[in-house]
Design a protein around this motif. Structure first.
Motif, PDB file in Angstrom:
ATOM      1  N   PRO A 188       0.822  -1.215   0.000  1.00  0.00           N
ATOM      2  CA  PRO A 188       0.000   0.000   0.000  1.00  0.00           C
ATOM      3  C   PRO A 188       0.855   1.263   0.000  1.00  0.00           C
ATOM      4  CG  PRO A 188      -0.785  -1.558   1.658  1.00  0.00           C
ATOM      5  CD  PRO A 188       0.513  -2.092   1.153  1.00  0.00           C
ATOM      6  N   GLY A 189       0.511   2.215  -0.854  1.00  0.00           N
ATOM      7  CA  GLY A 189       1.203   3.489  -0.899  1.00  0.00           C
ATOM      8  C   GLY A 189       2.576   3.454  -1.527  1.00  0.00           C
ATOM      9  N   GLU A 190       2.946   2.325  -2.121  1.00  0.00           N
ATOM     10  CA  GLU A 190       4.282   2.161  -2.690  1.00  0.00           C
ATOM     11  C   GLU A 190       4.322   2.616  -4.141  1.00  0.00           C
ATOM     12  OE1 GLU A 190       7.544  -1.437  -2.729  1.00  0.00           O
ATOM     13  OE2 GLU A 190       5.451  -2.010  -3.067  1.00  0.00           O
ATOM     14  N   HIS A 243       2.501  11.952  -5.467  1.00  0.00           N
ATOM     15  CA  HIS A 243       2.511  10.785  -4.577  1.00  0.00           C
ATOM     16  C   HIS A 243       2.583  11.232  -3.121  1.00  0.00           C
ATOM     17  CE1 HIS A 243       4.370   7.268  -2.495  1.00  0.00           C
ATOM     18  NE2 HIS A 243       3.380   6.677  -3.135  1.00  0.00           N
ATOM     19  N   ARG A 244       3.393  12.248  -2.871  1.00  0.00           N
ATOM     20  CA  ARG A 244       3.497  12.769  -1.508  1.00  0.00           C
ATOM     21  C   ARG A 244       2.160  13.357  -1.038  1.00  0.00           C
ATOM     22  NH1 ARG A 244       8.018  15.189  -2.238  1.00  0.00           N
ATOM     23  NH2 ARG A 244       7.132  17.167  -2.940  1.00  0.00           N
ATOM     24  N   GLY A 279      -0.780  10.050  -1.932  1.00  0.00           N
ATOM     25  CA  GLY A 279      -0.427   8.767  -1.321  1.00  0.00           C
ATOM     26  C   GLY A 279      -0.942   7.530  -2.032  1.00  0.00           C
ATOM     27  N   LYS A 280      -1.164   7.606  -3.326  1.00  0.00           N
ATOM     28  CA  LYS A 280      -1.699   6.458  -4.053  1.00  0.00           C
ATOM     29  C   LYS A 280      -0.632   5.375  -4.250  1.00  0.00           C
ATOM     30  CE  LYS A 280      -5.792   8.212  -4.922  1.00  0.00           C
ATOM     31  NZ  LYS A 280      -6.995   7.645  -4.285  1.00  0.00           N
ATOM     32  N   THR A 281      -1.087   4.134  -4.307  1.00  0.00           N
ATOM     33  CA  THR A 281      -0.217   3.045  -4.738  1.00  0.00           C
ATOM     34  C   THR A 281      -0.002   3.184  -6.240  1.00  0.00           C
ATOM     35  OG1 THR A 281      -1.110   1.600  -3.020  1.00  0.00           O
ATOM     36  CG2 THR A 281       0.036   0.536  -4.854  1.00  0.00           C
TER      37      THR A 281
END
Length: 357
Positions: A67-69, A225-226, A229-231
């Motif tokens: 998750p979040g990667e 992304h920061r 926060g999506k994968t």
């Protein structure tokens, strides 16, 4: 002689994967499903084609995405990376294997379920933008919401939020051909984000852009992304892009996995000569972290010196280490992994200048 050593790892949080890919195959050609598990499956390239009329684009691939990667799949042309991402979304049907989304195999999803996955939980950003030329920016961004059946006022409000997020405020009423390549790709990003997907897939989205715009778009992905926060699953053939964006990198060759690891692992401990050749010209001090050069403290080392986190990049630590009058303690959480002093830092820099990496 290399100055690097395999680092001591601190405790890492283990998260349940969003995606768990297990034994995935994609073979193109007649009776493709009959090849898996037979000796023919071990044949390569022209020999497999001559013997069976088939091409194996993805071979027994297994990996997890957390998750979040930002999970980057990297390889040269023909390595199978684009076929792989299309298998994950079933734009291409896999030949065998499992694609588990939170434990449920999406290979078993029917047409209706798959349509809902693509409308609500997946979004893809393509290399060639895929914008509708007759629609203005705002309507392009809102298109996925329109397909989903949302009311006009709601989808336009959401689209405006995404336009603002990607830095296109003031250009909402322009058509795609009135935008630069970088701006068009920002529209593609905004469109993908508008549906609030769980996972964003990127299929070499910046390879058609010139280097300066490409760098700006990479920075934009990092910023987004920061903020959201999506994968993300990101496909690229560019090593510098993979190292810049990826939390972990999967290196592919001939449809198979060669290595999976963090950027510093791929650079510092390449799995074989193929990966070693890929990373040969990468400045180690720009990628490797202090955990790679930390050494055990000796009885003569004072242990009241400054503390730096184990994941600080060596280049960013140079001033602090060389300016300290005692070794830096390298710490992961509450665990001290070792110490780093001027000799360790200077050895890495000297090796780079000598061309040893």
């Amino acid at each position: 002689m290399s100055v690097l050593q395999v680092p001591v790892q601190g405790a890492e949080q283990q998260l349940e994967p969003v995606f768990a890919v297990k034994g995935l195959w994609k073979i193109f050609g007649p009776r493709a499903g009959k090849i898996i598990g037979r000796p023919e499956a071990d044949l390569r390239g022209a020999e497999l084609m001559a013997r069976t009329g088939c091409v194996a684009a993805v071979r027994d691939v297994s990996f997890d995405v957390r998750p979040g990667e930002v999970f980057v799949v990297m390889g040269l042309s023909g390595s199978g990376k684009s076929t792989l991402i299309r298998c994950l979304t079933r734009l291409v049907e896999p030949t065998a294997g499992q694609i588990l989304l939170h434990g449920e195999d999406i290979r078993e999803a029917g047409a209706g379920e798959l349509r809902e996955l693509r409308r609500h939980r997946f979004s893809m950003v393509f290399q060639h933008f895929g914008l509708l030329p007759h629609r203005r920016v705002l309507d392009n961004v809102a298109y996925g919401l329109e397909v989903r059946g949302e009311k006009k006022a709601q989808r336009r409000a959401r689209a405006q939020q995404m336009v603002d997020l990607v830095g296109l405020a003031g250009r909402e009423q322009l058509y795609p051909d009135q935008l630069s390549g970088g701006m068009q790709q920002r529209v593609g990003l905004a469109r993908a984000l508008a549906v609030d997907p769980e996972i964003l897939f990127f299929d070499e989205p910046f390879s058609a852009l010139d280097p300066l715009i490409r760098r700006d778009m990479q920075n934009e992905v990092i910023r987004l992304h920061r903020e959201v926060g999506k994968t993300m699953v990101f496909i690229t053939h560019d090593l510098s892009e993979a190292l810049k964006l990826g939390d972990r990198i999967l290196v592919m060759r001939d449809g198979e996995i060669v290595q999976i690891g963090r950027p510093d692992e791929v650079v510092g401990a390449p799995a074989d000569d193929y990966v070693r050749d890929f990373v040969r010209d990468v400045p180690r001090s720009d990628v490797l972290t202090l955990r790679w050069i930390a050494r055990p403290a000796t009885p003569d080392d004072p242990l009241d010196g400054p503390v730096l986190a184990a994941d600080v990049v060596i280049r960013d630590a140079v001033r602090a280490v060389l300016g300290a009058d005692r070794p830096i303690r390298v710490q992961a959480g509450d665990e001290v992994l070792g110490v780093v002093g001027a000799p360790e830092i200077l050895a890495v820099i000297a090796a780079e200048r000598a061309g040893e990496g």
